[in-house]
Scaffold this active site. Structure first.
Site, PDB file in Angstrom:
ATOM      1  N   HIS A 139       1.021  -1.278  -0.051  1.00 24.47           N
ATOM      2  CA  HIS A 139       0.011   0.067  -0.013  1.00 24.47           C
ATOM      3  C   HIS A 139       0.969   1.377  -0.092  1.00 24.47           C
ATOM      4  CE1 HIS A 139       0.766  -1.093   4.323  1.00 24.47           C
ATOM      5  NE2 HIS A 139       0.830   0.291   4.432  1.00 24.47           N
ATOM      6  N   ARG A 165      -4.082  15.645   4.766  1.00 27.14           N
ATOM      7  CA  ARG A 165      -4.691  14.500   5.143  1.00 27.14           C
ATOM      8  C   ARG A 165      -3.817  14.151   6.784  1.00 27.14           C
ATOM      9  NH1 ARG A 165      -3.227   9.243   4.033  1.00 27.14           N
ATOM     10  NH2 ARG A 165      -5.209   7.880   4.290  1.00 27.14           N
TER      11      ARG A 165
HETATM   12  O1  LIG Z   1      -1.492   7.321   5.646  1.00 24.75           O
HETATM   13  C1  LIG Z   1      -1.987   6.136   5.145  1.00 24.75           C
HETATM   14  O2  LIG Z   1      -3.249   5.909   4.752  1.00 24.75           O
HETATM   15  C2  LIG Z   1      -1.204   5.249   5.344  1.00 24.75           C
HETATM   16  C3  LIG Z   1       0.034   5.094   6.357  1.00 24.75           C
HETATM   17  C4  LIG Z   1       0.871   3.952   6.348  1.00 24.75           C
HETATM   18  O3  LIG Z   1       0.747   3.000   5.472  1.00 24.75           O
HETATM   19  C5  LIG Z   1       1.531   3.576   7.486  1.00 24.75           C
HETATM   20  O4  LIG Z   1       1.673   4.337   8.317  1.00 24.75           O
HETATM   21  O5  LIG Z   1       2.374   2.466   7.676  1.00 24.75           O
HETATM   22 FE   LIG Z   2       1.862   1.289   6.328  1.00 29.05          FE
END
Ligand SMILES: O=C(O)CCC(=O)C(=O)O
Ligand SMILES: [Fe+2]
Ligand SMILES: C=C1C[C@]23C[C@@]1(O)CC[C@H]2[C@@]12CCC[C@@](C)(C(=O)O1)[C@H]2[C@@H]3C(=O)O
Length: 382
Positions: free
Chosen positions: A290, A300
């Site tokens: 991701h 955000r």
């Molecule tokens: O900010 C997000 O939606 C993802 C954050 C993320 O992947 C993380 O902190 O490991």
């Molecule tokens: Fe993450």
């Protein structure tokens, strides 16, 4: 604005004020961001609709199993964490990130410290810089850590600590329930779950980290990246994202490799499965690759609550899952896995699409044709 060379060498991004930037400098411009289409993952998106699990649903375990096998992630509802508490947490985080950089820098992560303020760890592996600031905290050491930012321990400090402690209590209880739900979803019977708990003390010894992310508005969001694509390394993460979408989950084709944008669903949390859970479940539940993108008009915020094994616990496939089969991975501790991942990143293993040297998970997998690792038993393994 700093010189690019200074920025690149500075993993904690001391000098560049993202919030005030009028353009994306070369240091923050990433290649290859648009190789795969981005599709909407909202309700009605057909097979790309991000799975939703309602913890109150009597069939929740089946939904968890499906989502964990096919996506490695899902939206969680009916979890019991009050929506009004989530709103207070988000407001508190926004207030903390809005502080002057000099205040936040007092908590800057030093060297190899796991906790502190700055860019996330994986930033060290890339020459480009992400469009975000982060803050990793140990929930059991919140007050001393946050005193670095608020040395006068005044009203804002007390309020933020109070809300984060309240949140942590709720999240910890939820994480314990979720771990049990995962074990049910794996098909383990009640006595097997009791046996796993008695033998490995999975829930009791789970370690926790809270990681806060701030993605300021970006003048040219197509060139910048909030969080480089990765899989989380621990067991699983519970993610609270503000009402600004930005989290993308990678899905392989057919029909085509693509990024699925997770919709912002009020009150829902996102659950991401991490690499060590893929190992624990012998590859049945998949970790999810991701990334987070940024936005021109709105900042955000996200909060990831990471659960993983105790630092000294060896994690290998559970014998209850392996059954009569063979373990797909060798057992190793979380710190050992981080070292493997570092090596994988150095060989290009950070990019699923362009892997040259293999991802970290591939590097710890056991080839079915050899006997390596068959007697590599650990604390949490077959
Ligand atoms: O900010 C997000 O939606 C993802 C954050 C993320 O992947 C993380 O902190 O490991
Ligand atoms: Fe993450
Ligand atoms: C518990 C942890 C998971 C994490 C490393 C950490 O010690 C604290 C920060 C976490 C984070 C957040 C952003 C993405 C990530 C890959 C990173 O660089 O730092 C994750 C780490 C991880 O999952 O390995």
């Amino acid at each position: 604005m700093p010189t690019p060379s200074k920025l690149n060498k500075d993993p904690h991004n001391h000098y560049f004020d993202l919030g005030a930037a009028r353009q994306v400098p070369e240091t923050h411009a990433w290649e290859g961001l648009h190789e795969h289409p981005v599709v909407d993952g909202g309700v009605g998106a057909g097979e790309d609709a991000v799975p939703v699990v309602d913890m109150q649903d009597p069939h929740a375990a089946e939904a968890v199993a499906r989502a964990s096998e096919q996506w490695g992630a899902f939206l969680l509802q009916g979890h019991g964490v009050p929506r009004e508490l989530l709103a207070r947490v988000e407001a508190g985080i926004a207030g903390m990130f809005a502080l002057p950089k000099t205040d936040k820098m007092r908590a800057a992560r030093q060297g190899g410290d796991p906790y502190g303020y700055g860019l996330p760890h994986i930033a060290l592996y890339f020459s480009k810089t992400m469009w975000s600031e982060g803050y990793s905290l140990s929930p059991t050491n919140l007050r001393p850590e946050l005193r670095k930012i608020w040395p006068d321990a005044g009203h804002d400090y007390s309020q933020f600590c109070g809300v984060m402690e309240e949140f942590h209590k709720e999240m910890r209880a939820l994480a314990d329930k979720l771990m049990e739900l995962f074990l049910v979803a794996l098909g383990l019977t009640g006595p097997q779950i009791a046996g796993v708990e008695a033998e490995h003390k999975l829930t009791e010894t789970m370690s926790e980290t809270i990681h806060l992310n701030w993605y300021p508005k970006c003048p040219d969001p197509k060139r910048a990246l909030g969080m480089k694509a990765h899989t989380d390394s621990g067991f699983f993460a519970l993610l609270m994202q503000s009402q600004v979408p930005g989290l993308h989950l990678f899905r392989h084709g057919p029909p085509a490799d693509r990024w699925v944008e997770v919709p912002a669903v009020p009150g829902a949390l996102v659950v991401n499965i991490g690499d060590l859970f893929q190992i624990l479940t012998n590859g049945r539940f998949r970790s999810v690759y991701h990334r987070a993108v940024v936005n021109r008009d709105r900042e955000r915020i996200s909060l990831a609550y990471f659960l993983g094994p105790a630092a000294n616990a060896k994690v290998g496939p559970l014998k209850e899952v392996v059954g009569g089969g063979r373990p797909a991975y060798r057992a190793l501790t979380w710190p050992e896995y981080i070292i493997v991942r570092k090596e994988a990143f150095a060989n290009g293993g950070a990019d699923l699409e362009f892997t040259k040297g293999g991802t970290a998970l591939e590097m710890v997998s056991i080839n079915p044709d050899d006997d390596d690792g068959m007697d590599d038993q650990g604390d949490i393994s077959s």
